[in-house]
Write a protein that holds these residues in place. Structure first.
Motif, PDB file in Angstrom:
ATOM      1  N   ASN A   9       0.814  -1.207   0.000  1.00 50.91           N
ATOM      2  CA  ASN A   9       0.000   0.000   0.000  1.00 50.91           C
ATOM      3  C   ASN A   9       0.849   1.259   0.000  1.00 50.91           C
ATOM      4  N   SER A  10       0.495   2.172  -0.889  1.00 48.50           N
ATOM      5  CA  SER A  10       1.144   3.476  -0.891  1.00 48.50           C
ATOM      6  C   SER A  10       0.274   4.449  -1.674  1.00 48.50           C
ATOM      7  N   ALA A  11       0.236   5.688  -1.220  1.00 51.79           N
ATOM      8  CA  ALA A  11      -0.573   6.707  -1.894  1.00 51.79           C
ATOM      9  C   ALA A  11       0.198   8.015  -1.910  1.00 51.79           C
ATOM     10  N   LEU A  12      -0.096   8.836  -2.885  1.00 53.65           N
ATOM     11  CA  LEU A  12       0.527  10.150  -2.996  1.00 53.65           C
ATOM     12  C   LEU A  12      -0.553  11.199  -2.758  1.00 53.65           C
ATOM     13  N   VAL A  13      -0.290  12.090  -1.797  1.00 47.90           N
ATOM     14  CA  VAL A  13      -1.207  13.201  -1.514  1.00 47.90           C
ATOM     15  C   VAL A  13      -0.453  14.476  -1.857  1.00 47.90           C
ATOM     16  N   ALA A  14      -1.017  15.275  -2.756  1.00 44.44           N
ATOM     17  CA  ALA A  14      -0.223  16.398  -3.253  1.00 44.44           C
ATOM     18  C   ALA A  14      -1.053  17.658  -3.447  1.00 44.44           C
ATOM     19  N   LEU A  21       4.003  11.120   0.638  1.00 41.58           N
ATOM     20  CA  LEU A  21       3.706   9.707   0.415  1.00 41.58           C
ATOM     21  C   LEU A  21       3.031   9.188   1.679  1.00 41.58           C
ATOM     22  N   VAL A  22       1.888   8.540   1.529  1.00 37.13           N
ATOM     23  CA  VAL A  22       1.259   7.904   2.685  1.00 37.13           C
ATOM     24  C   VAL A  22       1.572   6.417   2.597  1.00 37.13           C
ATOM     25  N   ASP A  23       2.433   5.945   3.475  1.00 44.41           N
ATOM     26  CA  ASP A  23       2.944   4.576   3.505  1.00 44.41           C
ATOM     27  C   ASP A  23       3.824   4.277   2.277  1.00 44.41           C
ATOM     28  N   GLY A 133     -10.717  18.414   1.713  1.00 46.34           N
ATOM     29  CA  GLY A 133     -10.374  17.480   2.787  1.00 46.34           C
ATOM     30  C   GLY A 133     -10.365  16.052   2.268  1.00 46.34           C
ATOM     31  N   LEU A 134      -9.411  15.272   2.762  1.00 45.55           N
ATOM     32  CA  LEU A 134      -9.264  13.873   2.366  1.00 45.55           C
ATOM     33  C   LEU A 134      -9.143  13.017   3.625  1.00 45.55           C
ATOM     34  N   GLY A 135     -10.019  12.052   3.768  1.00 45.88           N
ATOM     35  CA  GLY A 135      -9.912  11.106   4.886  1.00 45.88           C
ATOM     36  C   GLY A 135      -9.197   9.859   4.421  1.00 45.88           C
ATOM     37  N   PHE A 136      -8.406   9.258   5.308  1.00 48.23           N
ATOM     38  CA  PHE A 136      -7.591   8.113   4.893  1.00 48.23           C
ATOM     39  C   PHE A 136      -7.604   7.067   6.001  1.00 48.23           C
ATOM     40  N   ILE A 137      -8.419   6.018   5.825  1.00 47.47           N
ATOM     41  CA  ILE A 137      -8.436   4.943   6.824  1.00 47.47           C
ATOM     42  C   ILE A 137      -8.298   3.579   6.139  1.00 47.47           C
ATOM     43  N   THR A 138      -7.144   2.975   6.320  1.00 40.98           N
ATOM     44  CA  THR A 138      -6.949   1.593   5.871  1.00 40.98           C
ATOM     45  C   THR A 138      -6.467   0.831   7.102  1.00 40.98           C
ATOM     46  N   ASP A 139      -6.671  -0.459   7.150  1.00 43.57           N
ATOM     47  CA  ASP A 139      -6.207  -1.259   8.282  1.00 43.57           C
ATOM     48  C   ASP A 139      -6.874  -0.839   9.586  1.00 43.57           C
ATOM     49  N   LEU A 140      -8.122  -1.230   9.742  1.00 43.27           N
ATOM     50  CA  LEU A 140      -8.817  -1.007  11.014  1.00 43.27           C
ATOM     51  C   LEU A 140      -9.884  -2.075  11.185  1.00 43.27           C
ATOM     52  N   CYS A 253      -5.873  10.062 -10.980  1.00 46.24           N
ATOM     53  CA  CYS A 253      -5.657  11.112  -9.985  1.00 46.24           C
ATOM     54  C   CYS A 253      -7.026  11.613  -9.512  1.00 46.24           C
ATOM     55  N   PHE A 254      -7.248  11.610  -8.212  1.00 43.48           N
ATOM     56  CA  PHE A 254      -8.520  12.105  -7.672  1.00 43.48           C
ATOM     57  C   PHE A 254      -8.321  13.555  -7.229  1.00 43.48           C
ATOM     58  N   ARG A 255      -9.002  14.454  -7.909  1.00 44.30           N
ATOM     59  CA  ARG A 255      -8.866  15.879  -7.582  1.00 44.30           C
ATOM     60  C   ARG A 255      -9.857  16.211  -6.475  1.00 44.30           C
ATOM     61  N   ILE A 256      -9.345  16.666  -5.359  1.00 43.82           N
ATOM     62  CA  ILE A 256     -10.193  16.850  -4.178  1.00 43.82           C
ATOM     63  C   ILE A 256     -10.776  18.257  -4.152  1.00 43.82           C
TER      64      ILE A 256
END
Ligand SMILES: [Zn+2]
Ligand SMILES: [Zn+2]
Length: 279
Positions: A9-14, A21-23, A133-140, A253-256
């Motif tokens: 798992n890895s994501a780019l928030v920019a 890099l998230v993870d 705003g971007l919420g990020f929840i994986t592994d719960l 790419c998800f434009r927030i």
């Protein structure tokens, strides 16, 4: 999403000014390759943020951080868990924060909150920049009330849809204790559990949901999408977009939202973080 699934798992928030890099749970080679597909050189990263120390979230970081001195942002227990395992012990560029704290990386505000999962101090994130705003929840294992409250202000949500409950129960490869771990309150969100979270949030500001961390054997994108769409249908939000991130390639790419593209004056507080010497 650079890649998402049970094996990495890895994501780019920019924004225009900041790249986080998230993870870093893909091989360093894949991280570099996929970052370049997003037009980002590793030297441009402002930091790597860690949710927790499990291999599928950190395995590329040793090599990436040896070559490029990227700051690693994580809580103290996560840093200690990595270093106890002999990982990243040469790395000196740590930014240690307390779980629950809020801080800025260039023009992105990062809110952190605890999530129930079988790691030393696992966390989720809410990112805010401009009006977005971007919420990020994986592994719960489940979504606490506090997690839901933290996500009420976001427009885009990355959420784990780890497994289909039936496929997991019928799986013949996993021993019973492993299945129990996955299903436990400190395991992973099923499609149905994630759908409940999506349904609850769909009455608010949310506009786009990205499903991630799908199990290779115990889920399919179709099952995850069907569960999420059924939840959204209940709230009548036909405008709410749903996507599934995959393991093998980067997502669109998800434009927030829009942020100001004019030069940014950083007010970065280095003293906020403890560095390696205080670890
Ligand atoms: Zn994971
Ligand atoms: Zn995990």
């Amino acid at each position: 999403m650079l890649g998402s699934g049970s094996s990495g798992n890895s994501a780019l928030v920019a924004t225009d000014h900041c790249r986080i890099l998230v993870d870093g749970g893909l091989s360093a080679r894949q991280l570099l390759l996929r970052l370049s597909e997003c037009g980002v050189a590793p030297g441009q990263l402002d930091g790597v943020l860690l949710t927790h120390e499990h291999t599928d979230h950190i395995c590329g970081l040793e090599v990436l951080c040896r070559k490029f001195d990227v700051p690693i942002y994580c809580n103290r227990l996560t840093a200690e868990a990595l270093r106890c395992n002999g990982l990243l012990d040469q790395h000196r560029n740590w930014r240690i924060f307390a779980t629950g704290s809020e801080f800025s990386i260039v023009d992105i505000t990062v809110q952190t909150f605890p999530v129930p999962h079988d790691a030393v101090d696992p966390i989720g994130f809410a990112f805010h920049a401009g009006s977005g705003g971007l919420g990020f929840i994986t592994d719960l294992g489940y979504a606490t009330k506090m997690i839901i409250e933290r996500l009420r202000q976001v427009q885009t949500l990355v959420i784990e849809t780890n497994h289909d409950e039936k496929l997991l129960q019928n799986d013949t490869h996993r021993p019973w204790p492993v299945k129990q771990r996955i299903q436990s309150r400190h395991g992973h969100l099923s499609n149905a559990a994630a759908a409940t979270v999506i349904e609850e949030l769909s009455f608010g500001t949310i506009r786009c949901v990205v499903l991630g961390h799908l199990s290779r054997d115990c889920n399919t994108p179709e099952l995850a999408l069907t569960a999420a769409r059924a939840a959204i249908a209940k709230s009548g939000r036909v405008d709410l977009e749903v996507h599934v991130a995959t393991q093998s390639k980067i997502s669109p790419c998800f434009r927030i939202s829009e942020t100001k593209s004019e030069p940014f004056q950083p007010t970065f507080e280095n003293t906020f973080f403890q560095t390696a010497s205080t670890l």
